[in-house]
Motif scaffolding. Structure first.
Motif, mmCIF file in Angstrom:
data_model
loop_
_atom_site.group_PDB
_atom_site.id
_atom_site.type_symbol
_atom_site.label_atom_id
_atom_site.label_comp_id
_atom_site.label_asym_id
_atom_site.label_seq_id
_atom_site.Cartn_x
_atom_site.Cartn_y
_atom_site.Cartn_z
ATOM 1 N N ALA A 57 0.817 -1.217 0.000
ATOM 2 C CA ALA A 57 0.000 0.000 0.000
ATOM 3 C C ALA A 57 0.851 1.267 0.000
ATOM 4 C CB ALA A 57 -0.920 -0.003 1.216
ATOM 5 N N GLU A 58 0.400 2.249 -0.766
ATOM 6 C CA GLU A 58 1.038 3.559 -0.839
ATOM 7 C C GLU A 58 -0.015 4.645 -0.985
ATOM 8 O OE1 GLU A 58 5.326 2.731 -3.064
ATOM 9 O OE2 GLU A 58 3.767 3.889 -4.063
ATOM 10 N N SER A 59 0.413 5.867 -0.797
ATOM 11 C CA SER A 59 -0.410 7.022 -1.143
ATOM 12 C C SER A 59 -0.573 7.093 -2.658
ATOM 13 C CB SER A 59 0.277 8.301 -0.650
ATOM 14 O OG SER A 59 -0.285 9.450 -1.259
ATOM 15 N N LEU A 60 -1.678 7.691 -3.096
ATOM 16 C CA LEU A 60 -1.855 7.903 -4.531
ATOM 17 C C LEU A 60 -0.848 8.907 -5.076
ATOM 18 C CD1 LEU A 60 -5.722 7.906 -5.072
ATOM 19 C CD2 LEU A 60 -4.101 5.986 -5.016
ATOM 20 N N ALA A 61 -0.148 9.614 -4.180
ATOM 21 C CA ALA A 61 0.922 10.514 -4.598
ATOM 22 C C ALA A 61 2.288 9.874 -4.378
ATOM 23 C CB ALA A 61 0.834 11.825 -3.819
ATOM 24 N N GLY A 62 2.312 8.576 -4.104
ATOM 25 C CA GLY A 62 3.550 7.874 -3.821
ATOM 26 C C GLY A 62 4.376 7.581 -5.063
ATOM 27 N N ALA A 69 2.437 8.246 -13.780
ATOM 28 C CA ALA A 69 2.196 9.605 -14.257
ATOM 29 C C ALA A 69 3.328 10.039 -15.183
ATOM 30 C CB ALA A 69 2.078 10.556 -13.069
ATOM 31 N N ALA A 70 4.552 9.715 -14.798
ATOM 32 C CA ALA A 70 5.708 10.079 -15.622
ATOM 33 C C ALA A 70 5.714 9.315 -16.943
ATOM 34 C CB ALA A 70 6.997 9.811 -14.843
ATOM 35 N N VAL A 71 5.347 8.041 -16.909
ATOM 36 C CA VAL A 71 5.289 7.248 -18.140
ATOM 37 C C VAL A 71 4.224 7.793 -19.082
ATOM 38 C CG1 VAL A 71 4.688 4.976 -19.058
ATOM 39 C CG2 VAL A 71 6.218 5.148 -17.098
ATOM 40 N N ALA A 72 3.061 8.175 -18.521
ATOM 41 C CA ALA A 72 1.997 8.743 -19.350
ATOM 42 C C ALA A 72 2.490 9.986 -20.076
ATOM 43 C CB ALA A 72 0.784 9.075 -18.482
ATOM 44 N N ALA A 73 3.189 10.858 -19.348
ATOM 45 C CA ALA A 73 3.692 12.084 -19.958
ATOM 46 C C ALA A 73 4.792 11.789 -20.972
ATOM 47 C CB ALA A 73 4.214 13.029 -18.873
ATOM 48 N N ASP A 74 5.693 10.888 -20.626
ATOM 49 C CA ASP A 74 6.823 10.585 -21.504
ATOM 50 C C ASP A 74 6.378 9.880 -22.786
ATOM 51 O OD1 ASP A 74 9.750 10.376 -21.974
ATOM 52 O OD2 ASP A 74 9.335 8.226 -21.837
ATOM 53 N N ARG A 113 -2.301 12.696 -20.750
ATOM 54 C CA ARG A 113 -1.027 12.701 -21.480
ATOM 55 C C ARG A 113 0.027 13.611 -20.844
ATOM 56 N NH1 ARG A 113 -1.653 10.614 -26.875
ATOM 57 N NH2 ARG A 113 -3.850 10.392 -27.478
ATOM 58 N N ASP A 114 -0.404 14.511 -19.975
ATOM 59 C CA ASP A 114 0.531 15.381 -19.266
ATOM 60 C C ASP A 114 0.948 14.787 -17.920
ATOM 61 O OD1 ASP A 114 0.506 17.385 -21.258
ATOM 62 O OD2 ASP A 114 -1.387 18.162 -20.444
ATOM 63 N N GLY A 115 0.430 13.591 -17.625
ATOM 64 C CA GLY A 115 0.741 12.981 -16.337
ATOM 65 C C GLY A 115 -0.081 13.532 -15.189
ATOM 66 N N GLU A 116 -1.136 14.268 -15.521
ATOM 67 C CA GLU A 116 -1.987 14.840 -14.485
ATOM 68 C C GLU A 116 -3.050 13.828 -14.050
ATOM 69 O OE1 GLU A 116 -1.592 17.794 -13.007
ATOM 70 O OE2 GLU A 116 0.211 18.101 -14.250
ATOM 71 N N ARG A 117 -3.313 13.775 -12.762
ATOM 72 C CA ARG A 117 -4.348 12.896 -12.224
ATOM 73 C C ARG A 117 -5.712 13.483 -12.561
ATOM 74 N NH1 ARG A 117 -3.892 13.642 -6.779
ATOM 75 N NH2 ARG A 117 -1.918 12.530 -6.728
ATOM 76 N N ARG A 118 -6.502 12.756 -13.376
ATOM 77 C CA ARG A 118 -7.787 13.280 -13.828
ATOM 78 C C ARG A 118 -8.975 12.631 -13.121
ATOM 79 N NH1 ARG A 118 -8.166 15.399 -18.804
ATOM 80 N NH2 ARG A 118 -10.271 15.869 -18.078
ATOM 81 N N LEU A 119 -8.797 11.439 -12.613
ATOM 82 C CA LEU A 119 -9.910 10.717 -11.977
ATOM 83 C C LEU A 119 -9.345 9.714 -10.988
ATOM 84 C CD1 LEU A 119 -13.005 9.106 -13.703
ATOM 85 C CD2 LEU A 119 -11.469 7.673 -12.361
ATOM 86 N N VAL A 120 -10.020 9.612 -9.842
ATOM 87 C CA VAL A 120 -9.724 8.562 -8.859
ATOM 88 C C VAL A 120 -11.022 7.822 -8.575
ATOM 89 C CG1 VAL A 120 -8.993 8.026 -6.513
ATOM 90 C CG2 VAL A 120 -7.820 9.826 -7.796
#
Length: 268
Positions: A57-62, A69-74, A113-120
């Motif tokens: 388990a981790e934070s969603l910002a972990g 997020a980085a892979v999505a942007a890259d 595509r920018d690595g931004e969290r859009r939905l949880v």
């Protein structure tokens, strides 16, 4: 929008290896022209690895989700990292809105595509039949829908397929496509096929059911990742082996089907 459902071979408890495999598959799908890549339920730890939930388990910002997020942007692709084990207290400490102050959640996170969290989306219906999910997880409360590159997208998870009311909420919000990351096991293969198709037919929406692949001691996932169109017609489907399934999602077609056959307007 071209959606790619990654039917990942998941090894129970092997978080680092599962994540590496998922990252590679996301990059490969993006290179093949996918606009949105969807990963299965608990692809990080494996659904049936119950004793590993707390460790994973981790934070969603972990670090783990930050990597996606980085892979999505890259890779210039939208990614549904769906799902992972969320530490709710850690997420709350990172300023993320959570349904409870402590505990674990079965959480799907959509990055653009920018690595931004859009939905949880946190799994609303936890599975108790032959499972420890209800003992170890906190249920979600919300059914979010988001506009993603002209497509109105909603998310549910696995067992949620058995609760049509939840899909009706998304239909009322104008959803074009519902993504369903799952860890659906044998022997309930016919349930898996029937419920995904039924949710598409009754809501006149695309439904992408994205399952994992692999065995966990006495349990095995049945695979059969499938994308249905708003008539319930199968656009793409596979067997049980690890692979990637692709299909086109056209919001104009969803709108046209609802106009041609306006069943949603006839509800009483």
């Amino acid at each position: 929008m071209r959606v790619a459902g990654v039917q990942l071979g998941v090894e129970g408890g092997a978080v680092a290896d599962n994540v590496e495999s998922a990252v590679e598959r996301v990059r490969a799908a993006a290179a093949d022209g996918a606009d949105l890549v969807v990963l299965p339920e608990l692809f990080d730890v494996g659904y049936f690895a119950f004793d590993s939930y707390a460790r994973a388990a981790e934070s969603l910002a972990g670090d783990r989700l930050s990597r996606f997020a980085a892979v999505a942007a890259d890779a210039d692709v939208n990614v549904l990292a769906g799902t992972v084990v969320e530490d709710l207290a850690a997420s709350a400490a990172d300023g993320i809105d959570v349904p409870a102050e402590a505990g674990l959640a079965n959480a799907a996170v959509l990055f653009d595509r920018d690595g931004e969290r859009r939905l949880v989306y946190r799994k609303r219906h936890l599975f108790g039949y032959g499972s420890e999910e209800t003992d170890r997880m906190v249920p979600g409360e919300r059914v979010p829908v988001v506009d993603l590159e002209g497509v109105r997208v909603g998310v549910t998870t696995c067992y949620d397929l058995r609760f049509p009311e939840q899909f009706r909420e998304m239909a009322a919000a104008g959803v074009d496509c519902v993504l369903v990351p799952s860890a659906w096991p044998y022997p309930r293969v016919e349930h898996w096929r029937t419920l995904g198709r039924a949710r598409a037919i009754e809501n006149l929406a695309y439904v992408a059911t994205v399952n994992g692949s692999g065995a966990f001691e006495s349990d095995a996932l049945c695979g059969r990742t499938t994308v249905y169109d708003p008539w319930g017609t199968t656009l793409a489907s596979v067997g049980e082996e690890p692979t990637t399934v692709t299909a086109e999602i056209d919001p104009e077609r969803a709108a046209a089907v609802r106009e041609e056959f306006p069943a949603l307007r006839d509800r009483r």
